[in-house]
Scaffold this active site. Structure first.
Site, PDB file in Angstrom:
ATOM      1  N   SER A  55      32.719 -42.667 -68.625  1.00 52.66           N
ATOM      2  CA  SER A  55      32.117 -43.402 -69.481  1.00 52.66           C
ATOM      3  C   SER A  55      32.863 -43.844 -70.359  1.00 52.66           C
ATOM      4  CB  SER A  55      31.223 -42.143 -70.197  1.00 52.66           C
ATOM      5  OG  SER A  55      32.095 -41.357 -70.864  1.00 52.66           O
ATOM      6  N   ASP A  86      30.985 -45.828 -66.122  1.00 51.55           N
ATOM      7  CA  ASP A  86      29.513 -45.519 -66.649  1.00 51.55           C
ATOM      8  C   ASP A  86      29.059 -45.850 -67.774  1.00 51.55           C
ATOM      9  OD1 ASP A  86      27.431 -43.721 -65.776  1.00 51.55           O
ATOM     10  OD2 ASP A  86      28.070 -42.207 -66.862  1.00 51.55           O
ATOM     11  N   HIS A  87      27.697 -46.409 -67.625  1.00 50.54           N
ATOM     12  CA  HIS A  87      27.182 -47.045 -68.912  1.00 50.54           C
ATOM     13  C   HIS A  87      27.842 -48.036 -69.808  1.00 50.54           C
ATOM     14  CE1 HIS A  87      23.568 -44.367 -68.438  1.00 50.54           C
ATOM     15  NE2 HIS A  87      24.350 -43.394 -68.164  1.00 50.54           N
ATOM     16  N   ASP A 108      24.852 -51.375 -68.862  1.00 52.35           N
ATOM     17  CA  ASP A 108      23.787 -50.960 -69.237  1.00 52.35           C
ATOM     18  C   ASP A 108      23.327 -51.324 -70.450  1.00 52.35           C
ATOM     19  OD1 ASP A 108      21.603 -49.386 -69.901  1.00 52.35           O
ATOM     20  OD2 ASP A 108      22.846 -47.490 -70.438  1.00 52.35           O
ATOM     21  N   GLU A 138      20.974 -51.271 -65.033  1.00 47.64           N
ATOM     22  CA  GLU A 138      19.588 -50.240 -65.291  1.00 47.64           C
ATOM     23  C   GLU A 138      18.565 -51.127 -65.896  1.00 47.64           C
ATOM     24  OE1 GLU A 138      20.782 -46.544 -67.025  1.00 47.64           O
ATOM     25  OE2 GLU A 138      18.729 -46.570 -68.272  1.00 47.64           O
ATOM     26  N   GLY A 184      21.548 -34.957 -70.146  1.00 46.86           N
ATOM     27  CA  GLY A 184      21.809 -33.769 -70.766  1.00 46.86           C
ATOM     28  C   GLY A 184      21.224 -32.564 -70.075  1.00 46.86           C
ATOM     29  N   HIS A 215      19.955 -41.577 -62.655  1.00 49.31           N
ATOM     30  CA  HIS A 215      21.055 -41.343 -63.770  1.00 49.31           C
ATOM     31  C   HIS A 215      20.235 -39.837 -64.373  1.00 49.31           C
ATOM     32  CE1 HIS A 215      23.807 -44.222 -65.066  1.00 49.31           C
ATOM     33  NE2 HIS A 215      23.376 -44.813 -64.004  1.00 49.31           N
ATOM     34  N   SER A 218      21.201 -34.105 -63.290  1.00 48.86           N
ATOM     35  CA  SER A 218      21.966 -32.612 -63.009  1.00 48.86           C
ATOM     36  C   SER A 218      20.632 -31.704 -62.906  1.00 48.86           C
ATOM     37  CB  SER A 218      22.549 -32.283 -64.389  1.00 48.86           C
ATOM     38  OG  SER A 218      23.879 -32.603 -64.401  1.00 48.86           O
ATOM     39  N   SER A 261      26.568 -33.273 -66.542  1.00 48.27           N
ATOM     40  CA  SER A 261      26.063 -31.857 -67.408  1.00 48.27           C
ATOM     41  C   SER A 261      26.367 -30.785 -66.498  1.00 48.27           C
ATOM     42  CB  SER A 261      24.633 -32.040 -67.834  1.00 48.27           C
ATOM     43  OG  SER A 261      24.180 -32.950 -68.722  1.00 48.27           O
TER      44      SER A 261
HETATM   45  P1  13P Z   1      23.500 -35.470 -66.558  1.00 47.92           P
HETATM   46  O1  13P Z   1      23.406 -35.637 -68.115  1.00 47.92           O
HETATM   47  O2  13P Z   1      22.072 -35.034 -65.753  1.00 47.92           O
HETATM   48  O3  13P Z   1      24.541 -34.608 -65.907  1.00 47.92           O
HETATM   49  O4  13P Z   1      23.498 -36.891 -66.071  1.00 47.92           O
HETATM   50  C1  13P Z   1      24.749 -37.852 -65.972  1.00 47.92           C
HETATM   51  C2  13P Z   1      24.533 -39.133 -65.967  1.00 47.92           C
HETATM   52  O5  13P Z   1      23.881 -39.770 -65.556  1.00 47.92           O
HETATM   53  C3  13P Z   1      25.935 -39.893 -66.057  1.00 47.92           C
HETATM   54  O6  13P Z   1      25.828 -41.503 -66.231  1.00 47.92           O
HETATM   55  O1  G3H Z   2      25.410 -40.710 -69.116  1.00 43.41           O
HETATM   56  C1  G3H Z   2      26.359 -40.227 -69.848  1.00 43.41           C
HETATM   57  C2  G3H Z   2      27.437 -39.383 -69.371  1.00 43.41           C
HETATM   58  O2  G3H Z   2      26.980 -38.100 -69.276  1.00 43.41           O
HETATM   59  C3  G3H Z   2      28.524 -39.553 -70.360  1.00 43.41           C
HETATM   60  O3  G3H Z   2      28.542 -39.023 -71.558  1.00 43.41           O
HETATM   61  O4  G3H Z   2      29.679 -40.568 -73.235  1.00 43.41           O
HETATM   62  O5  G3H Z   2      29.417 -37.891 -73.614  1.00 43.41           O
HETATM   63  O6  G3H Z   2      31.054 -39.063 -71.934  1.00 43.41           O
HETATM   64  P1  G3H Z   2      29.803 -38.882 -72.481  1.00 43.41           P
HETATM   65 ZN    ZN Z   3      23.953 -41.927 -67.102  1.00 41.58          ZN
END
Ligand code: 13P
Ligand code: G3H
Ligand code: ZN
Length: 314
Positions: A55, A86-87, A108, A138, A184, A215, A218, A261
């Site tokens: 991220s 990521d994002h 994103d 997304e 989360g 996404h 978890s 997560s």
């Molecule tokens: P979780 O919080 O479900 O693990 O999702 C992670 C995620 O989407 C990272 O981009």
């Molecule tokens: O989707 C988001 C990821 O779980 C990353 O989160 O910005 O706390 O590293 P973070």
């Molecule tokens: Zn995500």
């Protein structure tokens, strides 16, 4: 430096194979040496392709130079490992990741109006594809079923019409869809809540060659939550997406499943257990080893039982 200098690959071939053979490529987030080692250990042991997800905040935490130093230290051989932003929250962030040596980036812009999301994604696709880097975008707003998703038939979920228009307008390589997952550890009010498989199936039917991404996927294994709560933590009732729902999603063209997560929970549960078992200990390598092993074991478990990606390295 380009990503091939680091032995990385983009996601194109891994997604094509996953789509053809009905499995998902795991995208595990990492933010330090231990989580990176744990993910790589799991992927290598299981001969699974893997997407190393970073991220923007994780990139800031590690620092770009140190991160790429660690990637170089993996001594990758050009098979089955992608490094993914990521994002990515802006076109600039996605371009910077390409320049740093990432092989895949996410833009994103899902919170922006559709036309602005298209414009930002098109910009990123143009830059990334010029470097043979693949792009994820997304569409829809990722939120739990507990949120206000009922304003219309689709609410904040990804509308299949929008998905078709978006993909045609952007040339994006994969698309993250909102079908009831959320980020989360608190995703569900009950174990019986289902993802919107009707929407997922409609998108997959209309865009049969498009790799779809989940996404917030978890599963929040209860044993980690219990262990943390038992050893002084206070997570309350955390609940994830049931593994059988994730497996069902994989049968509907979900070719990338994001997990962060679960690794955080595994890590934290192991640190709490290690410190509880050895109250006089103060060598971080002891409890970080326990944490690294726990994250690795959980990644192995998810590769085998959720992603179905073991033995799929191409
Ligand atoms: P979780 O919080 O479900 O693990 O999702 C992670 C995620 O989407 C990272 O981009
Ligand atoms: O989707 C988001 C990821 O779980 C990353 O989160 O910005 O706390 O590293 P973070
Ligand atoms: Zn995500």
């Amino acid at each position: 430096m380009t990503y091939t200098d680091f032995g990385l690959v983009n996601t194109r071939d891994m997604f094509r194979d996953a789509l053809d053979r009905g499995y998902a490529v795991p995208a595990f987030n990492f933010y330090n040496m231990e989580t990176l080692q744990a993910i790589m250990d799991a992927a290598r042991t299981e001969q699974s392709p893997v997407i190393l997800a970073v991220s923007e905040s994780a990139l800031k935490y590690m620092g770009g130079d140190l991160l790429m130093g660690m990637i170089r230290g993996l001594k990758l051989d050009g098979r089955g490992v992608a490094l993914h932003l990521d994002h990515g929250g802006s076109v600039a962030a996605a371009r910077a990741a390409v320049d740093l040596g990432f092989s895949s980036v996410m833009i994103d812009a899902s919170k922006l109006p559709m036309d602005e999301n298209i414009a930002a994604t098109r910009d990123v696709v143009a830059y990334a594809h010029a470097h043979d880097v693949t792009v994820e975008a997304e569409l829809g707003v990722l939120a739990g079923i507990e949120d206000e998703n009922t304003a219309s038939e689709y609410g904040n979920y990804t509308h299949p019409d929008d998905a078709e228009r978006f993909v045609a307008a952007t040339g994006v390589d994969s698309l993250a869809v909102a079908v009831g997952t959320s980020h989360g550890a608190y995703k569900r009010k009950s174990d019986t809540e289902e993802l919107r498989f009707d929407i997922l199936n409609e998108i997959a039917t209309r865009l049969p060659h498009l790799p779809l991404v989940l996404h917030g996927a978890s599963s929040v294994p209860p044993h980690f939550v219990d262990q943390i709560n038992r050893l002084g933590g206070d997570l309350g009732v955390a609940r994830g997406i049931a593994p059988d729902q994730l497996r069902r999603a994989v049968s509907m063209h979900v070719t990338k499943i994001n997990v962060d997560s679960d690794s955080r929970l595994a890590f934290t549960a192991a640190v709490r257990a290690s410190l509880t078992e050895n109250p006089a200990g103060f060598d971080p390598r002891k409890y970080l080893t326990a944490a690294r092993d726990a994250v690795r074991d959980n990644c192995v478990d998810e590769i085998r039982h959720i992603m179905n990606s073991a033995g799929r390295l191409i």
